[in-house]
Scaffold this motif. Structure first.
Motif, PDB file in Angstrom:
ATOM      1  N   PHE A 193       0.809  -1.218   0.000  1.00 43.98           N
ATOM      2  CA  PHE A 193       0.000   0.000   0.000  1.00 43.98           C
ATOM      3  C   PHE A 193       0.849   1.278   0.000  1.00 43.98           C
ATOM      4  O   PHE A 193       0.776   2.074  -0.919  1.00 43.98           O
ATOM      5  N   PHE A 194       1.654   1.488   1.052  1.00 42.20           N
ATOM      6  CA  PHE A 194       2.419   2.723   1.169  1.00 42.20           C
ATOM      7  C   PHE A 194       3.764   2.657   0.433  1.00 42.20           C
ATOM      8  O   PHE A 194       4.389   3.693   0.222  1.00 42.20           O
ATOM      9  N   GLY A 195       4.231   1.452   0.098  1.00 45.45           N
ATOM     10  CA  GLY A 195       5.560   1.280  -0.474  1.00 45.45           C
ATOM     11  C   GLY A 195       5.841   2.141  -1.685  1.00 45.45           C
ATOM     12  O   GLY A 195       6.872   2.832  -1.745  1.00 45.45           O
ATOM     13  N   PRO A 196       4.953   2.151  -2.697  1.00 45.07           N
ATOM     14  CA  PRO A 196       5.201   2.981  -3.874  1.00 45.07           C
ATOM     15  C   PRO A 196       5.370   4.463  -3.551  1.00 45.07           C
ATOM     16  O   PRO A 196       6.221   5.138  -4.136  1.00 45.07           O
ATOM     17  N   PHE A 197       4.591   4.976  -2.603  1.00 43.89           N
ATOM     18  CA  PHE A 197       4.694   6.394  -2.239  1.00 43.89           C
ATOM     19  C   PHE A 197       5.992   6.667  -1.471  1.00 43.89           C
ATOM     20  O   PHE A 197       6.651   7.684  -1.700  1.00 43.89           O
ATOM     21  N   ILE A 198       6.338   5.742  -0.561  1.00 41.44           N
ATOM     22  CA  ILE A 198       7.566   5.917   0.223  1.00 41.44           C
ATOM     23  C   ILE A 198       8.781   5.946  -0.691  1.00 41.44           C
ATOM     24  O   ILE A 198       9.718   6.729  -0.494  1.00 41.44           O
ATOM     25  N   GLY A 199       8.789   5.090  -1.709  1.00 43.58           N
ATOM     26  CA  GLY A 199       9.932   5.051  -2.618  1.00 43.58           C
ATOM     27  C   GLY A 199       9.932   6.173  -3.633  1.00 43.58           C
ATOM     28  O   GLY A 199      10.994   6.663  -4.035  1.00 43.58           O
ATOM     29  N   ALA A 200       8.749   6.601  -4.069  1.00 43.25           N
ATOM     30  CA  ALA A 200       8.667   7.600  -5.135  1.00 43.25           C
ATOM     31  C   ALA A 200       9.059   8.993  -4.657  1.00 43.25           C
ATOM     32  O   ALA A 200       9.654   9.764  -5.420  1.00 43.25           O
ATOM     33  N   ILE A 201       8.755   9.338  -3.403  1.00 42.83           N
ATOM     34  CA  ILE A 201       8.996  10.711  -2.925  1.00 42.83           C
ATOM     35  C   ILE A 201      10.483  11.063  -2.917  1.00 42.83           C
ATOM     36  O   ILE A 201      10.891  12.063  -3.535  1.00 42.83           O
ATOM     37  N   PRO A 202      11.372  10.284  -2.237  1.00 43.21           N
ATOM     38  CA  PRO A 202      12.791  10.657  -2.286  1.00 43.21           C
ATOM     39  C   PRO A 202      13.392  10.513  -3.673  1.00 43.21           C
ATOM     40  O   PRO A 202      14.272  11.299  -4.059  1.00 43.21           O
ATOM     41  N   SER A 203      12.915   9.524  -4.450  1.00 45.39           N
ATOM     42  CA  SER A 203      13.441   9.345  -5.806  1.00 45.39           C
ATOM     43  C   SER A 203      13.086  10.541  -6.679  1.00 45.39           C
ATOM     44  O   SER A 203      13.924  11.046  -7.440  1.00 45.39           O
ATOM     45  N   ALA A 204      11.840  10.995  -6.576  1.00 43.60           N
ATOM     46  CA  ALA A 204      11.419  12.162  -7.362  1.00 43.60           C
ATOM     47  C   ALA A 204      12.203  13.406  -6.963  1.00 43.60           C
ATOM     48  O   ALA A 204      12.558  14.225  -7.823  1.00 43.60           O
ATOM     49  N   PHE A 205      12.512  13.542  -5.671  1.00 46.17           N
ATOM     50  CA  PHE A 205      13.272  14.712  -5.222  1.00 46.17           C
ATOM     51  C   PHE A 205      14.689  14.680  -5.787  1.00 46.17           C
ATOM     52  O   PHE A 205      15.223  15.727  -6.187  1.00 46.17           O
ATOM     53  N   LEU A 206      15.315  13.505  -5.833  1.00 49.20           N
ATOM     54  CA  LEU A 206      16.658  13.398  -6.407  1.00 49.20           C
ATOM     55  C   LEU A 206      16.654  13.825  -7.869  1.00 49.20           C
ATOM     56  O   LEU A 206      17.555  14.550  -8.317  1.00 49.20           O
ATOM     57  N   ILE A 207      15.661  13.365  -8.612  1.00 48.84           N
ATOM     58  CA  ILE A 207      15.587  13.724 -10.032  1.00 48.84           C
ATOM     59  C   ILE A 207      15.216  15.196 -10.195  1.00 48.84           C
ATOM     60  O   ILE A 207      15.659  15.868 -11.136  1.00 48.84           O
ATOM     61  N   LEU A 208      14.415  15.724  -9.249  1.00 48.21           N
ATOM     62  CA  LEU A 208      14.029  17.137  -9.299  1.00 48.21           C
ATOM     63  C   LEU A 208      15.250  18.048  -9.215  1.00 48.21           C
ATOM     64  O   LEU A 208      15.277  19.121  -9.831  1.00 48.21           O
ATOM     65  N   LEU A 209      16.272  17.634  -8.473  1.00 44.85           N
ATOM     66  CA  LEU A 209      17.490  18.441  -8.361  1.00 44.85           C
ATOM     67  C   LEU A 209      18.205  18.570  -9.699  1.00 44.85           C
ATOM     68  O   LEU A 209      18.932  19.543  -9.932  1.00 44.85           O
ATOM     69  N   VAL A 210      18.008  17.574 -10.573  1.00 41.17           N
ATOM     70  CA  VAL A 210      18.659  17.592 -11.886  1.00 41.17           C
ATOM     71  C   VAL A 210      17.791  18.288 -12.923  1.00 41.17           C
ATOM     72  O   VAL A 210      18.244  19.155 -13.667  1.00 41.17           O
ATOM     73  N   SER A 211      16.501  17.888 -12.975  1.00 39.67           N
ATOM     74  CA  SER A 211      15.603  18.461 -13.979  1.00 39.67           C
ATOM     75  C   SER A 211      14.157  18.341 -13.518  1.00 39.67           C
ATOM     76  O   SER A 211      13.677  17.217 -13.299  1.00 39.67           O
ATOM     77  N   PRO A 212      13.450  19.450 -13.336  1.00 36.55           N
ATOM     78  CA  PRO A 212      12.033  19.382 -12.930  1.00 36.55           C
ATOM     79  C   PRO A 212      11.155  18.621 -13.924  1.00 36.55           C
ATOM     80  O   PRO A 212      10.248  17.892 -13.529  1.00 36.55           O
ATOM     81  N   MET A 213      11.419  18.767 -15.239  1.00 34.34           N
ATOM     82  CA  MET A 213      10.620  18.075 -16.239  1.00 34.34           C
ATOM     83  C   MET A 213      10.843  16.562 -16.171  1.00 34.34           C
ATOM     84  O   MET A 213       9.891  15.772 -16.277  1.00 34.34           O
ATOM     85  N   GLU A 214      12.089  16.149 -15.986  1.00 34.43           N
ATOM     86  CA  GLU A 214      12.359  14.713 -15.841  1.00 34.43           C
ATOM     87  C   GLU A 214      11.721  14.169 -14.564  1.00 34.43           C
ATOM     88  O   GLU A 214      11.303  13.012 -14.517  1.00 34.43           O
ATOM     89  N   CYS A 215      11.618  15.011 -13.535  1.00 36.57           N
ATOM     90  CA  CYS A 215      10.934  14.609 -12.308  1.00 36.57           C
ATOM     91  C   CYS A 215       9.456  14.348 -12.586  1.00 36.57           C
ATOM     92  O   CYS A 215       8.894  13.359 -12.099  1.00 36.57           O
ATOM     93  N   LEU A 216       8.844  15.213 -13.408  1.00 33.74           N
ATOM     94  CA  LEU A 216       7.440  15.013 -13.773  1.00 33.74           C
ATOM     95  C   LEU A 216       7.265  13.721 -14.567  1.00 33.74           C
ATOM     96  O   LEU A 216       6.330  12.938 -14.313  1.00 33.74           O
ATOM     97  N   TYR A 217       8.165  13.471 -15.522  1.00 30.60           N
ATOM     98  CA  TYR A 217       8.103  12.228 -16.302  1.00 30.60           C
ATOM     99  C   TYR A 217       8.273  11.017 -15.393  1.00 30.60           C
ATOM    100  O   TYR A 217       7.614   9.982 -15.580  1.00 30.60           O
ATOM    101  N   PHE A 218       9.156  11.145 -14.409  1.00 30.38           N
ATOM    102  CA  PHE A 218       9.384  10.028 -13.491  1.00 30.38           C
ATOM    103  C   PHE A 218       8.133   9.743 -12.660  1.00 30.38           C
ATOM    104  O   PHE A 218       7.774   8.576 -12.455  1.00 30.38           O
ATOM    105  N   ILE A 219       7.463  10.786 -12.179  1.00 29.10           N
ATOM    106  CA  ILE A 219       6.241  10.596 -11.385  1.00 29.10           C
ATOM    107  C   ILE A 219       5.168   9.881 -12.215  1.00 29.10           C
ATOM    108  O   ILE A 219       4.494   8.957 -11.733  1.00 29.10           O
ATOM    109  N   ILE A 220       5.023  10.296 -13.488  1.00 33.27           N
ATOM    110  CA  ILE A 220       4.054   9.631 -14.368  1.00 33.27           C
ATOM    111  C   ILE A 220       4.449   8.173 -14.581  1.00 33.27           C
ATOM    112  O   ILE A 220       3.604   7.264 -14.543  1.00 33.27           O
ATOM    113  N   PHE A 221       5.758   7.933 -14.785  1.00 32.05           N
ATOM    114  CA  PHE A 221       6.233   6.564 -15.004  1.00 32.05           C
ATOM    115  C   PHE A 221       5.988   5.684 -13.776  1.00 32.05           C
ATOM    116  O   PHE A 221       5.525   4.542 -13.908  1.00 32.05           O
ATOM    117  N   VAL A 222       6.290   6.201 -12.578  1.00 39.72           N
ATOM    118  CA  VAL A 222       6.071   5.421 -11.355  1.00 39.72           C
ATOM    119  C   VAL A 222       4.598   5.114 -11.167  1.00 39.72           C
ATOM    120  O   VAL A 222       4.227   4.000 -10.759  1.00 39.72           O
TER     121      VAL A 222
END
Length: 428
Positions: A301-330
């Motif tokens: 239940f919570f696993g996908p959200f727990i993993g997606a939040i820090p992962s999205a933040f790491l990608i956000l530091l590099v590129s906000p658009m790639e972070c958006l693509y990653f959120i859609i992909f997850v």
């Protein structure tokens, strides 16, 4: 008649004494909970090799059983080896189990960990520049809204300060220790002033090695342990209760084995798919993000959200658009896992409704942490089944229906005829 009444009084007297005794024991444990935790911690430390061995044996048991059965069937066809088929098949199954275990450990040690260390070092080195880029992006996004821009920058300043402080005070020193231990060896680390860490690592390694020996013993004598356990159960309890207990233990094994092993396999597949897809999308930190997503996916239940939040933040530091693509992909990946892959692997291994899954994760996770979030669902499934069977047995004694749908919209049950009287519409 007097004997029956006398036995009833004795039964209720023993029950009352038992309830009082358990209540006193519970209150005593609550009063001295700190001492109980301390003693429990000491016992866990002593039994760690046994715990490690039991966990490894349980996880590798399917591989051991399949290998053992396959080899034994092959050897039984050979007249010369037929008499030794059982012992040789157990030996082969043990070797295969050890090979699988060491292959996993070697893969983690030589393939995964160095790449993860490199990724984390890269994050540490590029963190200031990434935070600066993120600040510029936020300011540009909220350029025409000064009020919200100020609020966003205050929140950003707090988060970035906390993150940089954690990296500088906690992550970087530990990373340095890891790199030193890999490059210079344990003795250099010992000399450089972290002898306590080395000693803890040695103790953990010792416990793990002994745990592997325990695992081998448990895998090879589990049938004897099962037979001895059944012998004890049938010797101590009445026949009806013993049969019931054996049945419930089989159910517990089915639920835990099916759920935990299935969830590990499901998470491994999700992690691999995530890594392949992120590489095709040229996402940054593909391996690190895939490991985070795969590991946290073990939590229902919570696993996908727990993993997606820090992962999205790491990608956000590099590129906000790639972070958006990653959120859609997850989101798409977890839809695939929840609706296609997960049901194929796990099936209905627990039989719990979504609410009870959420409830069990929150309760067991709050009490036992990360481990509780993993074992909470199968544990609650067992408790749920036992409670359900107890209530249905009680209803059966009262000659009442055990089907839940019969109680939908019920007003009352006629005491003499045992008829179910439904409530009028609007009073359910």
């Amino acid at each position: 008649m007097k004997n029956i009444r006398f036995r009833t009084y004795i039964y209720w007297g023993i029950t009352a004494i038992a309830v009082i005794g358990l209540s006193v024991a519970f209150v005593f444990l609550m009063i001295h909970i700190d001492k109980v935790k301390a003693y429990a911690g000491i016992m866990v430390d002593i039994l760690k090799p046994i715990i490690y061995g039991a966990i490894l044996a349980y996880l590798l048991n399917p591989i051991y059983n399949k290998t053992n059965n396959a080899v034994e069937q092959i050897l039984k066809k050979n007249k010369i080896l037929q008499k030794k088929a059982s012992s040789l098949s157990k030996m082969a199954a043990t070797v295969v189990s050890l090979v699988v275990l060491f292959a996993v450990i070697t893969g983690l040690m030589w393939l995964l960990i160095p790449q993860l260390v490199t990724s984390i070092r890269g994050i540490i080195d590029t963190l200031p520049a990434g935070l600066a880029n993120l600040e510029s992006w936020i300011m540009g996004l909220l350029e025409g809204d000064p009020a919200n821009a100020q609020m966003a920058m205050e929140a950003y300043s707090y988060i970035s300060y906390y993150l940089e402080d954690w990296v500088n005070t906690s992550l970087t020193p530990n990373m340095d220790k890891i790199i030193k231990s890999v490059s210079s060896g344990l003795w250099t680390v010992f000399v450089s002033g972290v002898s306590s860490s080395v000693w803890s690592m040695i103790i953990t390694l010792k416990n793990f090695l002994i745990g592997i020996i325990v695992m081998v013993y448990l895998l090879n004598i589990k049938e004897m342990f099962a037979a001895q356990s059944k012998k004890i159960v049938y010797g101590v309890f009445p026949l009806k209760l013993a049969n019931k207990l054996i049945t419930e233990v089989r159910f517990i094994h089915k639920v835990f084995g099916g759920f935990i092993i299935g969830k590990l396999l499901d998470s491994l597949i999700i992690g691999i798919l995530c890594f392949l897809c992120l590489n095709l999308m040229n996402m940054p930190y593909a391996l690190l993000v895939s490991v985070i997503v795969g590991v946290t996916n073990v939590i229902p239940f919570f696993g996908p959200f727990i993993g997606a939040i820090p992962s999205a933040f790491l990608i956000l530091l590099v590129s906000p658009m790639e972070c958006l693509y990653f959120i859609i992909f997850v989101f798409l990946l977890q839809q695939f896992d929840g609706n296609i892959l997960g049901p194929k692997i796990l099936g209905d291994s627990t039989g719990l409704q979504s609410f009870w899954v959420l409830f069990s994760i929150l309760v067991f996770g709050g009490v036992f942490g990360f481990v509780g979030m993993i074992i909470g669902v199968p544990t609650f499934a067992v408790i749920y089944r036992l409670t359900k069977e107890g209530i249905e047995a009680s209803l059966k004694k009262k000659s009442l229906s055990g089907h839940t749908e019969d109680y939908d919209g019920l007003d009352y049950i006629d005491e003499e005829e045992k008829n179910f009287v439904k409530a009028t519409k609007g009073l359910k």
